[in-house]
Design a protein around this motif. Sequence first.
Motif, PDB file in Angstrom:
ATOM      1  N   VAL A  85       0.737  -1.123  -0.039  1.00 47.09           N
ATOM      2  CA  VAL A  85      -0.054   0.031   0.016  1.00 47.09           C
ATOM      3  C   VAL A  85       0.850   1.370  -0.210  1.00 47.09           C
ATOM      4  O   VAL A  85       0.541   2.155  -0.897  1.00 47.09           O
ATOM      5  N   ARG A  86       1.944   1.185   0.643  1.00 44.29           N
ATOM      6  CA  ARG A  86       2.674   2.422   1.010  1.00 44.29           C
ATOM      7  C   ARG A  86       3.956   2.628   0.478  1.00 44.29           C
ATOM      8  O   ARG A  86       4.603   3.611   0.197  1.00 44.29           O
ATOM      9  N   PHE A  87       4.587   1.549  -0.467  1.00 38.99           N
ATOM     10  CA  PHE A  87       5.710   1.716  -0.881  1.00 38.99           C
ATOM     11  C   PHE A  87       5.771   0.887  -2.326  1.00 38.99           C
ATOM     12  O   PHE A  87       6.668   0.279  -2.615  1.00 38.99           O
ATOM     13  N   SER A  88       4.650   1.125  -3.077  1.00 42.84           N
ATOM     14  CA  SER A  88       4.557   0.835  -4.472  1.00 42.84           C
ATOM     15  C   SER A  88       5.114   1.743  -5.350  1.00 42.84           C
ATOM     16  O   SER A  88       4.369   2.752  -5.312  1.00 42.84           O
ATOM     17  N   GLY A  89       5.912   1.808  -6.297  1.00 44.88           N
ATOM     18  CA  GLY A  89       6.262   2.847  -6.973  1.00 44.88           C
ATOM     19  C   GLY A  89       6.844   3.936  -6.261  1.00 44.88           C
ATOM     20  O   GLY A  89       7.116   4.911  -6.911  1.00 44.88           O
ATOM     21  N   THR A 151       7.739  -7.762  -2.142  1.00 43.22           N
ATOM     22  CA  THR A 151       8.739  -6.840  -2.319  1.00 43.22           C
ATOM     23  C   THR A 151       9.066  -6.566  -3.937  1.00 43.22           C
ATOM     24  O   THR A 151       9.017  -5.373  -4.137  1.00 43.22           O
ATOM     25  N   PHE A 152       9.103  -7.700  -4.677  1.00 41.33           N
ATOM     26  CA  PHE A 152       9.473  -7.286  -6.166  1.00 41.33           C
ATOM     27  C   PHE A 152       8.377  -6.636  -6.870  1.00 41.33           C
ATOM     28  O   PHE A 152       8.461  -5.875  -7.630  1.00 41.33           O
ATOM     29  N   PHE A 153       7.191  -7.118  -6.522  1.00 43.01           N
ATOM     30  CA  PHE A 153       5.715  -6.510  -7.254  1.00 43.01           C
ATOM     31  C   PHE A 153       5.710  -5.231  -6.735  1.00 43.01           C
ATOM     32  O   PHE A 153       5.339  -4.157  -7.704  1.00 43.01           O
ATOM     33  N   ALA A 154       6.025  -4.555  -5.335  1.00 45.28           N
ATOM     34  CA  ALA A 154       5.796  -3.271  -5.045  1.00 45.28           C
ATOM     35  C   ALA A 154       7.290  -2.472  -5.820  1.00 45.28           C
ATOM     36  O   ALA A 154       6.781  -1.346  -6.231  1.00 45.28           O
ATOM     37  N   ALA A 155       7.995  -3.014  -6.294  1.00 43.88           N
ATOM     38  CA  ALA A 155       9.142  -2.263  -6.813  1.00 43.88           C
ATOM     39  C   ALA A 155       8.829  -2.266  -8.444  1.00 43.88           C
ATOM     40  O   ALA A 155       9.474  -1.508  -9.265  1.00 43.88           O
ATOM     41  N   GLY A 156       7.778  -2.938  -8.963  1.00 44.94           N
ATOM     42  CA  GLY A 156       7.352  -2.983 -10.098  1.00 44.94           C
ATOM     43  C   GLY A 156       8.264  -3.890 -11.126  1.00 44.94           C
ATOM     44  O   GLY A 156       8.246  -3.823 -12.314  1.00 44.94           O
ATOM     45  N   VAL A 280      -0.175  -8.238  -7.225  1.00 47.93           N
ATOM     46  CA  VAL A 280      -0.259  -7.207  -8.668  1.00 47.93           C
ATOM     47  C   VAL A 280      -1.215  -6.369  -8.292  1.00 47.93           C
ATOM     48  O   VAL A 280      -0.901  -5.184  -8.622  1.00 47.93           O
ATOM     49  N   THR A 281      -2.299  -6.693  -7.891  1.00 45.50           N
ATOM     50  CA  THR A 281      -3.621  -5.879  -8.053  1.00 45.50           C
ATOM     51  C   THR A 281      -3.556  -4.635  -7.072  1.00 45.50           C
ATOM     52  O   THR A 281      -3.905  -3.780  -7.353  1.00 45.50           O
ATOM     53  N   VAL A 282      -3.083  -4.967  -5.803  1.00 44.77           N
ATOM     54  CA  VAL A 282      -3.188  -3.707  -4.734  1.00 44.77           C
ATOM     55  C   VAL A 282      -2.263  -2.885  -5.293  1.00 44.77           C
ATOM     56  O   VAL A 282      -2.301  -1.625  -5.233  1.00 44.77           O
ATOM     57  N   ALA A 283      -1.012  -3.222  -5.871  1.00 48.08           N
ATOM     58  CA  ALA A 283      -0.031  -2.411  -6.251  1.00 48.08           C
ATOM     59  C   ALA A 283      -0.460  -1.571  -7.520  1.00 48.08           C
ATOM     60  O   ALA A 283      -0.279  -0.329  -7.645  1.00 48.08           O
ATOM     61  N   ALA A 363      -6.160  -0.263  -1.774  1.00 51.38           N
ATOM     62  CA  ALA A 363      -5.450   1.089  -2.412  1.00 51.38           C
ATOM     63  C   ALA A 363      -5.909   2.321  -1.813  1.00 51.38           C
ATOM     64  O   ALA A 363      -5.197   3.169  -1.615  1.00 51.38           O
ATOM     65  N   LEU A 364      -7.124   2.414  -1.427  1.00 51.16           N
ATOM     66  CA  LEU A 364      -7.812   3.481  -0.649  1.00 51.16           C
ATOM     67  C   LEU A 364      -7.215   3.610   0.791  1.00 51.16           C
ATOM     68  O   LEU A 364      -7.747   4.699   1.628  1.00 51.16           O
ATOM     69  N   ALA A 365      -6.610   2.527   1.040  1.00 54.41           N
ATOM     70  CA  ALA A 365      -6.057   2.281   2.708  1.00 54.41           C
ATOM     71  C   ALA A 365      -7.411   2.277   3.535  1.00 54.41           C
ATOM     72  O   ALA A 365      -7.406   2.776   4.701  1.00 54.41           O
ATOM     73  N   ALA A 366      -8.443   1.917   3.153  1.00 54.55           N
ATOM     74  CA  ALA A 366      -9.896   1.978   3.772  1.00 54.55           C
ATOM     75  C   ALA A 366      -9.827   0.768   4.701  1.00 54.55           C
ATOM     76  O   ALA A 366     -10.553  -0.331   4.502  1.00 54.55           O
ATOM     77  N   ALA A 367      -8.881   0.644   5.649  1.00 57.75           N
ATOM     78  CA  ALA A 367      -8.708  -0.672   6.502  1.00 57.75           C
ATOM     79  C   ALA A 367     -10.129  -1.023   6.974  1.00 57.75           C
ATOM     80  O   ALA A 367     -10.517  -2.160   7.336  1.00 57.75           O
ATOM     81  N   ARG A 368     -10.793  -0.105   7.617  1.00 53.98           N
ATOM     82  CA  ARG A 368     -11.801  -0.294   8.496  1.00 53.98           C
ATOM     83  C   ARG A 368     -12.845  -0.997   7.759  1.00 53.98           C
ATOM     84  O   ARG A 368     -13.690  -2.040   8.084  1.00 53.98           O
ATOM     85  N   ARG A 369     -13.084  -0.679   6.544  1.00 53.63           N
ATOM     86  CA  ARG A 369     -14.026  -0.997   5.829  1.00 53.63           C
ATOM     87  C   ARG A 369     -13.659  -2.494   5.047  1.00 53.63           C
ATOM     88  O   ARG A 369     -14.626  -3.323   5.092  1.00 53.63           O
ATOM     89  N   SER A 370     -12.515  -2.605   4.693  1.00 50.62           N
ATOM     90  CA  SER A 370     -12.077  -3.826   4.295  1.00 50.62           C
ATOM     91  C   SER A 370     -12.166  -4.957   5.369  1.00 50.62           C
ATOM     92  O   SER A 370     -12.329  -6.061   5.107  1.00 50.62           O
ATOM     93  N   LEU A 371     -11.910  -4.553   6.700  1.00 51.24           N
ATOM     94  CA  LEU A 371     -11.775  -5.452   7.769  1.00 51.24           C
ATOM     95  C   LEU A 371     -13.287  -5.889   7.910  1.00 51.24           C
ATOM     96  O   LEU A 371     -13.405  -6.830   8.145  1.00 51.24           O
ATOM     97  N   ARG A 372     -14.049  -4.920   7.835  1.00 49.94           N
ATOM     98  CA  ARG A 372     -15.582  -5.224   8.070  1.00 49.94           C
ATOM     99  C   ARG A 372     -15.926  -6.160   7.333  1.00 49.94           C
ATOM    100  O   ARG A 372     -16.784  -7.261   7.556  1.00 49.94           O
ATOM    101  N   SER A 373     -15.496  -5.848   5.958  1.00 48.35           N
ATOM    102  CA  SER A 373     -15.975  -6.697   4.747  1.00 48.35           C
ATOM    103  C   SER A 373     -15.547  -8.176   5.253  1.00 48.35           C
ATOM    104  O   SER A 373     -16.370  -9.182   4.676  1.00 48.35           O
TER     105      SER A 373
END
Length: 434
Positions: A85-89, A151-156, A280-283, A363-373
């Motif tokens: 979430v925080r270190f892609s690209g 880590t490799f996918f975060a770096a692309g 892949v998808t989150v990055a 990607a939206l860092a909506a951790a509360r919503r994703s946790l609830r889901s």
Amino acid sequence: MTPMTTGKERTKDPAARRSAGRAVAGRLSWGLADQAVCSLTNFAVGIYVARSAGLAAFGVFSLAWVTYGVVLGVSRGLATDPLMVRFSGVPAADWRTAAARSTGTALGVALTVGAVCAAAGLAAGGPVGTAFAALGAVLPGLLLQDAWRFTFFAAGTGRKAFANDLLGGIALVPAMVLAARAGGVAAFVLAWGAAAGVAAGYGCLQSGIRPRLTAVRGWLRAHRDLGYRYLVENAGVAGAAQLRAYGLGAIAGLGAVGVIRGAELLLGPFLAVLMGLSLVTVAEAARVLRQAPHRLGRFCLLLGGGQAAGALLWGAALLLVPDRAGAFVLGDVWPGAAELIVPAALGVAGAGLGVGAAAGLRALAAARRSLRSQLFASACYVGGGLGGAALAGTSGSAWGVAAATVTGSAVWWLELRSALRERHRNTLREVRTS
């Protein structure tokens, strides 16, 4: 309603858009190639054990497999999901620092949980206890290899993840042959983990980075706003699978666990993609959010819809497989697994649709919503799997899980829709006050 975009985003020239599209396609291609290797490897392991060990032993191996899934969820939640979430690209220097700390955290989780698992397995004894003791011994290699892929996918650089998994698959061949000669479920678990250990060591050479165990506390503290929610979320996914497997074993016996695992193996290519698609998808969703936020919803819909359609097509193809061919692949597991193809395919399709929405929430860092889901989806999974088993045995469990995954997917999409609307309102508020 879509988020507001800047004029710069909308006036980007066509050549730049085509170039960005090719870059995304290239990264996704490496991701699909890597997942194809993972799918083939996981499928080969399951098939080899099913044919070599028999139905009951395959059930024991399946219990070890789903337990590994729980620990993997813990590792990803604390170590590699925040990294994605925080270190892609990001700049290379920032990525290297984060990669060392993230992989060190994954290794720390493996060493801690592995020691507990090995001690518990030795104390329990028997085939199940021995298998769990072996799992505890190989967890460091398994979790570190998985962390390198993130880590490799975060770096692309998905090609490095592909090469790493390919090496692990090659190393698995002689390891499994030796395990078959030795006999016993523990030997297969050790062989599986030894191959992952080879790939984990190669990941250190590929990246030129050594995992920093001393940075675990700092990493957890810096990303506790995401890490602990993702930990609970991932543990909910894997924990639900483990509860279903244990409960099914208690209700219908270890043979039923083996049959369910056999049906999952038939859907292996898509299950493996679903388990590791966040590589892949989150990055990519995070990149879409930064570069063209108005396209995030469409990206997630195409992602989830494509996976659901692929799972249904694969399930339809499996219905055409002759019994002789199925028995050759799965041995004694085939007759029961063949009866579960339809509900298994529907379950994977439902889960695939939900993965698209899950990527958007991450990607939206909506951790509360994703946790609830995820907690809702996991509760449905356990309730459907065990409730169905109590009512109609193995078949009932499969149909219950299929209904649960479709229901859970609907909740994921409702939460993503709400998150996109919330972001749009916040964007409008910022524009009015600036």
